[in-house]
Every structure is written in structure tokens, then in C-alpha cells.
Design an enzyme around this catalytic site. Structure first.
Site, PDB file in Angstrom:
ATOM      1  CG  ASP A 175      43.559  -9.750  55.924  1.00 58.92           C
ATOM      2  OD1 ASP A 175      44.136  -9.093  55.050  1.00 58.92           O
ATOM      3  OD2 ASP A 175      42.577  -9.073  56.580  1.00 58.92           O
ATOM      4  CE1 TYR A 200      44.208   0.287  53.977  1.00 60.97           C
ATOM      5  CE2 TYR A 200      42.261  -0.005  52.419  1.00 60.97           C
ATOM      6  CZ  TYR A 200      42.873  -0.242  53.900  1.00 60.97           C
ATOM      7  OH  TYR A 200      41.996  -0.832  54.651  1.00 60.97           O
ATOM      8  CE  LYS A 201      46.888  -2.574  55.769  1.00 58.44           C
ATOM      9  NZ  LYS A 201      46.249  -1.294  56.912  1.00 58.44           N
ATOM     10  NE  ARG A 347      50.570   0.055  63.015  1.00 57.21           N
ATOM     11  CZ  ARG A 347      49.744  -0.498  62.008  1.00 57.21           C
ATOM     12  NH1 ARG A 347      49.088  -1.616  61.828  1.00 57.21           N
ATOM     13  NH2 ARG A 347      49.030   0.701  61.246  1.00 57.21           N
TER      14      ARG A 347
END
Ligand SMILES: Cc1ncc(COP(=O)(O)O)c(C=O)c1O
Length: 388
Positions: A175, A200-201, A347
Site C-alpha cells: 500500500d 489525494y495525499k 503528525r
């Protein structure tokens, strides 16, 4: 920076969750909506070559993960893509009964594996994140891992683990949600079997943009798409009664391509034109090295959970703090956008396409000020938002 729209006064350290808006996307979307859809109507399936969007996008994503575009399908979500490849992998090893995933993986990977195990009567085995290969055995059909961990930013050794899975007779799936566009990946050199990833990242395709699936050409002829929709048929408009899979990754399609989302994604990927993955990695490491060094030097009371070794680090830095949620919220109030992951992780993602070392230094200035002024203890942050 000019290639992206970022609001004035914002330092965006969440491109590992939702990438920023590439400058070319609004115009492209307006054109697709107003001209291609509004004026062209159904004629645009042919005139605007809407059907070819997934293949065109596959050609753009492929070099970022070391594969050929023709071996990539673009469509559906990562979750659905995981389902399809996990079912296909299990069917390719009918004499084996175990799917292995890592307990700290992104939840959807574990949930889908559990669902597939239930559907096919297999066993789901959780591996030790410190050594996923210890769970391999002659009963394992598939080892499926997330290359870069979504919480800590720790990165697995993709080639070594792939080789170990193969040595045990298992198939290997990666992944790449937190890798593509920020971290070098060479699926071909590693000879992995399957890979999936969202767009989308770091690929900046926009909220909920479609995922991609890669299947090694070595096994494409042996696997079957378990969701046999009409767009994966060899001749969709023959409207035949019986399913006959299109050859190669065209047969991995399922339903009608989401044209608006794909158009945004195609325009977004232009931001990678002329950019090498090696340069992205160099910039990413420069940014994360600097952030870690600044934290070490200027911030106390936190525990950095991201590996310091380059070979084990993705493109984010996370730290643990009992009030991590309040810290993230106080930073957001100051325009420094990171995020929080349960139970105590703050994060920060470093998208190499649009962040600078000045951004990193300014973000740490804000963090120091938040802690000094105890802004993170504001009672307003006692209640968590639905999306953290
Ligand atoms: C590793 C990983 N896999 C999967 C997903 C999400 O899957 P989907 O695109 O189906 O929501 C994410 C989302 O953050 C992720 O980080």
C-alpha cells in the site's frame, strides 16, 4: 510554490493527508464542467476522450513507483482496490489459507483483509511490525503491508521484505498511499506482485480522488478481477450477456470512470512534470531532517516516533505528547496545519513539491510559542472534532 494555491499565512504540513491544490486544477475542472460536460454533453465521452482518462493518468503515476503505465489501473478507492487485489491474490494461491497484515496498518487495510478472509474462508494473521517476515510460512498466500506507516512515518524495506515473501512462496502487496510522490519506490526492481495507493495525499488529486492499482505483468494473465463490471469487459458497448475480461489492466476496471475526479487528478499530476523522484526525496529528507533537528534543539517534552535513519523514514515526522491534540489545534489556530492521530500523536507531513526550509523553521517557531504560552491547554481543545 507558484504551482500550488496555498492560503496566505498558512504553513501546510498535512500534504500526507490531503495534498494542496495545484494551480492548474481549478481551470481544468471549470473547463471540463462548463465546456466538456455543459456544451459537449454525452458527445464528450468520445470528443474529450473521457474513457482514456484512467490510462493517461496511469502513465503519469507509473514513473513515480517504478512501473509501466500499462500495468496500472486508476479507479475506485484504495479500500476497494485492496479488496480486489487481496481476493485475486488469495485465488492465485489456492493451496494456502492465510493473509498477513500488520496490526498498526491503516485501519482500512486490516478491515478489508478481515472481510476478504471471512468471504473466502481464510485466516487473517497479524504480523510483528518489527519483523513482518516472521509471520511467513508455507500457509501464507499474501503479505500485505503499508510501505510508510501513517502514524509514525516509519518505512519498511520494500525490496528485502518482498524477497522474503517470495522465498516463502507468498505473494507481496504494498500500500503506497504515503509513498508515491514523496519517496522513491521501484516495484519493478523489487519484483513485487501487487500495489495500491491513493492519489489525494502527495499526488494532490483532491479530496477522495481515485486510487491506483498495479499488478506485476508477470502475473496479470493469471489473476482475475473479482468485481466484474461492464467497463472491465473486452467490449463494453457490445452489451454482451456474458463477462469477458478485457486484456491486461483494462480488465481491472469496474464501473464508469469518475470523469470530474479524474480530470482534477490529471491536471494535478502535471505538477510532477520535469521533477525527478530522486530530487523529491532529497528535498523531503532535507525538510524532515531540519524539522527533527529543530525539535531536538528547541522543544522539550515530546518523543519523536519517526525513525531518524533516512532508509527507514517516509516524508513525515510525528511526535508523541500527552496533549498532542491541543498542540495540533493551537498550531492550526496559528496557521500551521498538521494533524492528530489517536491516542497522542501529532503528525506533520512534508510535501517536497511545495514546502521550503523557511516553512519548517517558521512552523517550529510557532510550536515553541504554543508550548511557552500554553496555548495547547486551551479548554476549547478538550473536545475533539470528528476529523482530527
Ligand atoms: C495507508 C492507507 N491506506 C488506505 C487509506 C484510505 O483508503 P481509502 O482511499 O479507501 O479511503 C489511507 C488513507 O489515509 C491510508 O493512509
Amino acid at each position: 510554490m507558484s504551482g500550488f494555491h496555498l492560503p496566505e499565512g498558512v504553513i501546510y504540513l498535512d500534504g500526507n493527508s490531503l495534498g494542496a491544490l495545484p494551480a492548474g486544477v481549478p481551470g481544468r475542472l471549470a473547463d471540463v464542467v462548463e465546456r466538456e460536460w455543459g456544451e459537449g454533453l454525452i458527445r464528450s465521452w468520445n470528443d474529450a476522450r473521457w474513457m482514456e482518462l484512467p490510462a493517461r493518468i496511469a502513465d503519469r503515476i507509473a514513473p513515480l513507483v517504478g512501473v509501466r503505465g500499462e500495468d496500472v489501473h486508476v479507479g475506485e478507492s484504495t479500500s476497494v482496490s485492496l479488496f480486489k487485489t487481496m481476493v485475486a491474490a488469495a485465488r492465485l494461491r489456492p493451496d494456502r489459507t492465510v493473509l498477513v497484515v500488520e496490526p498498526g496498518t491503516f485501519p482500512t487495510d486490516g478491515y478489508i483483509a478481515a472481510g476478504v478472509a471471512d468471504l473466502l474462508g481464510l485466516e487473517l494473521r497479524w504480523c510483528d511490525p518489527a519483523d513482518p517476515t516472521a509471520a511467513l510460512g508455507d500457509d501464507v498466500a499474501l503479505l500485505s503491508l503499508t510501505h510508510v506507516d501513517f502514524r509514525s512515518g516509519a518505512m519498511f524495506d520494500l525490496p528485502t521484505i518482498t524477497a522474503a515473501a517470495h522465498a516463502a512462496g507468498a505473494l507481496m502487496q504494498w500500500d503506497l498511499c504515503h509513498s508515491a510522490g514523496a519517496v522513491p519506490v521501484d516495484l519493478t526492481a523489487a519484483d513485487a506482485d501487487f500495489a495500491v495507493g491513493c492519489t489525494y495525499k502527495y499526488l494532490n488529486g483532491g479530496p477522495g480522488s481515485p486510487a491506483y492499482t498495479w499488478i506485476n505483468p508477470r502475473i496479470q494473465g493469471q489473476v482475475r478481477n473479482p468485481i466484474t463490471g461492464w467497463i472491465g469487459h473486452s467490449a463494453p458497448f457490445a452489451m454482451a450477456r456474458d463477462f469477458d475480461a478485457a486484456p491486461g489492466m483494462r480488465g481491472w476496471a469496474t464501473g464508469t470512470p469518475p470523469v470530474l475526479a479524474l480530470s482534477a487528478l490529471e491536471a494535478a499530476l502535471e505538477a510532477f512534470d520535469g521533477v525527478s523522484v530522486a530530487d523529491l526525496r532529497t528535498r523531503s529528507l532535507e525538510l524532515t531532517d531540519l524539522f527533527i533537528a529543530q525539535l531536538d534543539e528547541r522543544v522539550t517534552g515530546i518523543e519523536i516516533v519517526t525513525p531518524r535513519e533516512h532508509a527507514r523514514r517516509g516524508s513525515q515526522v510525528s511526535f508523541r505528547h500527552p496533549q498532542a491534540y491541543g498542540i495540533v489545534q493551537a498550531l492550526i489556530a496559528r496557521g500551521v496545519i498538521g494533524d492528530f492521530r489517536d491516542p497522542d500523536i501529532a503528525r506533520f507531513g512534508f510535501a517536497p513539491l511545495y514546502l521550503t526550509t523557511d516553512d519548517v523553521r517558521a512552523a517550529v517557531d510557532h510550536l515553541v510559542a504554543v508550548l511557552e504560552n500554553e496555548e495547547h491547554l486551551d479548554p476549547a481543545y478538550a473536545e475533539r472534532n470528528a476529523v482530527t
